[in-house]
Design a protein around this motif. Structure first.
Motif, PDB file in Angstrom:
ATOM      1  N   LYS A  61       8.611 -21.438 -47.245  1.00  0.00           N
ATOM      2  CA  LYS A  61       9.519 -20.584 -46.488  1.00  0.00           C
ATOM      3  C   LYS A  61       8.854 -19.246 -46.183  1.00  0.00           C
ATOM      4  O   LYS A  61       8.230 -18.653 -47.059  1.00  0.00           O
ATOM      5  CB  LYS A  61      10.794 -20.347 -47.309  1.00  0.00           C
ATOM      6  N   VAL A  62       9.016 -18.803 -44.947  1.00  0.00           N
ATOM      7  CA  VAL A  62       8.501 -17.481 -44.549  1.00  0.00           C
ATOM      8  C   VAL A  62       9.644 -16.674 -43.946  1.00  0.00           C
ATOM      9  O   VAL A  62      10.694 -17.224 -43.604  1.00  0.00           O
ATOM     10  CB  VAL A  62       7.354 -17.592 -43.512  1.00  0.00           C
ATOM     11  N   ASN A  64      11.263 -14.147 -40.900  1.00  0.00           N
ATOM     12  CA  ASN A  64      11.190 -14.103 -39.433  1.00  0.00           C
ATOM     13  C   ASN A  64      10.458 -12.812 -39.043  1.00  0.00           C
ATOM     14  O   ASN A  64      11.044 -11.868 -38.531  1.00  0.00           O
ATOM     15  CB  ASN A  64      12.604 -14.151 -38.848  1.00  0.00           C
ATOM     16  N   GLY A  68       5.040 -13.766 -41.490  1.00  0.00           N
ATOM     17  CA  GLY A  68       5.375 -15.184 -41.558  1.00  0.00           C
ATOM     18  C   GLY A  68       4.655 -15.989 -40.490  1.00  0.00           C
ATOM     19  O   GLY A  68       4.105 -17.063 -40.764  1.00  0.00           O
ATOM     20  N   THR A  87      11.911 -20.981 -41.680  1.00  0.00           N
ATOM     21  CA  THR A  87      11.970 -19.536 -41.453  1.00  0.00           C
ATOM     22  C   THR A  87      13.283 -18.987 -41.994  1.00  0.00           C
ATOM     23  O   THR A  87      14.351 -19.466 -41.633  1.00  0.00           O
ATOM     24  CB  THR A  87      11.845 -19.211 -39.950  1.00  0.00           C
ATOM     25  N   THR A  93       8.717 -12.239 -45.475  1.00  0.00           N
ATOM     26  CA  THR A  93       7.629 -13.056 -46.041  1.00  0.00           C
ATOM     27  C   THR A  93       7.086 -12.424 -47.329  1.00  0.00           C
ATOM     28  O   THR A  93       6.991 -11.200 -47.432  1.00  0.00           O
ATOM     29  CB  THR A  93       6.502 -13.183 -44.992  1.00  0.00           C
ATOM     30  N   SER A 114      10.661 -14.364 -49.180  1.00  0.00           N
ATOM     31  CA  SER A 114      11.286 -15.626 -48.762  1.00  0.00           C
ATOM     32  C   SER A 114      10.856 -16.824 -49.610  1.00  0.00           C
ATOM     33  O   SER A 114      11.553 -17.844 -49.632  1.00  0.00           O
ATOM     34  CB  SER A 114      10.978 -15.892 -47.281  1.00  0.00           C
ATOM     35  N   ASN A 115       9.718 -16.712 -50.320  1.00  0.00           N
ATOM     36  CA  ASN A 115       9.305 -17.802 -51.225  1.00  0.00           C
ATOM     37  C   ASN A 115      10.402 -18.123 -52.233  1.00  0.00           C
ATOM     38  O   ASN A 115      10.569 -19.267 -52.637  1.00  0.00           O
ATOM     39  CB  ASN A 115       8.039 -17.411 -52.011  1.00  0.00           C
TER      40      ASN A 115
END
Length: 306
Positions: A61-62, A64, A68, A87, A93, A114-115
């Motif tokens: 996951k990154v 927006n 990312g 996303t 990110t 986002s990880n």
């Protein structure tokens, strides 16, 4: 036939600050250099697997944001399948700040971003990426609930699961029951088993403890010394190659990715795969930065002939 490797893991933009020595508490130092590159344990391991010849795909996951997009592009450049990267519309990110001193030692600060937002149900929705792999690899820079869900899916499809329990954390015991191979370093291994790693006998004791916890196969990486392995069939120690380390960032990640490119899913060739993985990480530590210093299969094979 190339191994098929799927990585569930972290995507971070790494900023490396080169310093003469580590600062003391309350001390201000100037940095000699600052550079940014794609990183994160998951991304590094995927790139290492891809460059070593594995057909690689990524679940992660990154945010927006530009970081990312840069991370996805970086993986695309290494021919990694990125269509299972999600996303996050809200959280940015992940990033890491690496302090690197003149001796090549590093200290790392990580912002998960986002990880940390990847959910079990999002992983389950990417069942095809997992089912089509020979190996599924994950680390602890994404939530353990996502790991457990992914490993359960892998086991339903006969996929070999590899857990790199880094950074060290308290682990959900259910994860170990669906882990085929665990690859900690000596500190992480001791933290999980409660048995300090000092010699081969203590490594055997660690392997026995992991078997009791549900994992039949273990590799302990011991930095510049080498790697210990214990499978259901055999155990031993493969020494590292002697090189001058410039930057140890991503050495362990390179080792795991390169290993997965060569290993047979039944682990029957573990000793030879380990030699290849050691050669790969010995090349990584001779270059600066995480991803830029991860070698290709051609570089690994050329170094093996020297």
């Amino acid at each position: 036939m190339a191994n098929k490797v799927t990585v569930l893991g972290s995507l971070n933009v790494d900023t490396t600050l080169r310093i003469a020595r580590m600062p003391q508490p309350g001390e201000t130092l100037s940095t000699e250099n600052k550079s940014s590159a794609a990183g994160g344990k998951g991304a590094n391991q995927a790139v290492a697997a891809a460059r070593a010849g594995a057909e690689t795909s990524f679940i992660g996951k990154v945010g927006n944001d530009d970081a990312g997009r840069f991370m996805v592009e970086s993986l695309d450049n290494d021919h990694i399948d990125t269509h299972a990267i999600i996303t996050d519309p809200v959280v940015g990110t992940g990033s890491a700040f690496i302090l690197l001193d003149e001796a090549g030692q590093n200290s790392i600060l990580v912002y998960g971003g986002s990880n940390q937002q990847i959910k079990a149900e999002e992983v389950i929705a990417r069942e095809d990426e997992i089912a089509n792999a020979d190996f599924l690899i994950t680390q602890f820079e994404t939530p353990q609930a996502a790991t457990l869900a992914a490993f359960k899916v892998a086991k339903q499809h006969g996929v070999t699961t590899i857990l790199n329990p880094a950074p060290a954390a308290e682990i959900d015991p259910e994860i170990l029951k669906v882990t085929d191979l665990v690859i900690p370093n000596e500190t992480e291994s001791a933290e999980l088993t409660g048995i300090e790693v000092t010699d081969e006998a203590s490594m055997d004791a660690n392997a026995k403890k992991f078997r009791e916890m549900g994992v039949k196969n273990l590799i302990i990486t011991v930095g510049s010394k080498g790697a210990y392995y214990a499978t259901e069939q055999e155990s031993g120690f493969v020494p590292a190659f002697k090189v001058k380390a410039v930057d140890t960032t991503a050495a362990g990640d390179t080792f795991i990715g390169a290993l997965s490119s060569q290993l047979k899913p039944d682990l029957s060739n573990v000793a030879t795969a380990l030699v290849f993985a050691q050669r790969a990480s010995s090349l990584t530590v001779q270059g600066l930065g995480a991803m830029p210093s991860i070698p290709t299969v051609e570089q690994i094979e050329a170094a093996s002939k020297k």
